[in-house]
Design a protein around this motif. Structure first.
Motif, PDB file in Angstrom:
ATOM      1  N   THR A  41       0.847  -1.186   0.000  1.00 19.58           N
ATOM      2  CA  THR A  41       0.000   0.000   0.000  1.00 19.58           C
ATOM      3  C   THR A  41       0.886   1.240   0.000  1.00 19.58           C
ATOM      4  N   GLY A  68      -4.210   1.493  -2.457  1.00 24.19           N
ATOM      5  CA  GLY A  68      -4.346   0.223  -1.764  1.00 24.19           C
ATOM      6  C   GLY A  68      -3.884  -0.947  -2.609  1.00 24.19           C
ATOM      7  N   ARG A  77      -6.694  -1.196   2.063  1.00 24.09           N
ATOM      8  CA  ARG A  77      -5.982   0.087   2.074  1.00 24.09           C
ATOM      9  C   ARG A  77      -5.703   0.527   3.496  1.00 24.09           C
TER      10      ARG A  77
END
Length: 165
Positions: A41, A68, A77
């Motif tokens: 992420t 994400g 995310r």
């Protein structure tokens, strides 16, 4: 979760008071990639810190998730993160320093599958190392690596613009 946020806010306010007493305050703005065994992420990261001498400082860090990852149909995310660190610096040249940091970091994350959503948060000890190159007295760039000890461990890699005040 609320106790962690309150503790980090108090640490940041103490840092702010220490920073105002010093002229060695700095800020960073950049991106941080958070890597686990299964996900990657990206967060927009900001730091505010102060050097309490040539070799020691304190910094507070905060970030918001900007990209994400997906596992199957599940979208993952990072929502936000906060951290507080003690920072050690080793000047190698007039405009180049190595740094190490240790502290506490907390991440809030979410997972979505269609209309289903779940949230999680986790905090842990964090330790890292990096380097900072200053273009002039006020502006520079910083690259760092930090390892969070939560779960099986999380690796982060950051790149940021540095501004000294």
């Amino acid at each position: 979760m609320k106790k962690t946020a309150i503790a980090l806010i108090l640490a940041s306010s103490l840092l702010g008071g220490a920073a105002m007493a010093q002229t060695n305050m700095y800020g960073n703005v950049g991106v941080t990639q958070r890597h686990t065994d299964t996900t990657d992420t990206l967060s927009l990261t900001g730091r505010l810190g102060t050097n309490l001498g040539t070799n020691f400082g304190l910094e507070a860090e905060g970030g918001i998730g900007i990209d994400g990852d997906r596992i199957g149909g599940v979208k993952l995310r990072d929502v936000a993160n906060l951290g507080a660190y003690a920072v050690g610096r080793l000047p190698v040249a007039e405009n180049f320093s190595l740094l190490g940091r240790a502290g506490y970091h907390h991440t809030w994350a979410e997972a979505k599958l269609g209309n289903l959503r779940t949230e999680a948060d986790d905090g842990s000890f964090a330790i890292g190392a990096g380097a900072e190159f200053m273009f002039d007295d006020k502006n520079g760039i910083r690259a760092d690596y930090t390892r969070y000890t939560e779960n099986d461990g999380v690796d982060t890699f950051g790149l940021a613009f540095v501004r000294k005040f």
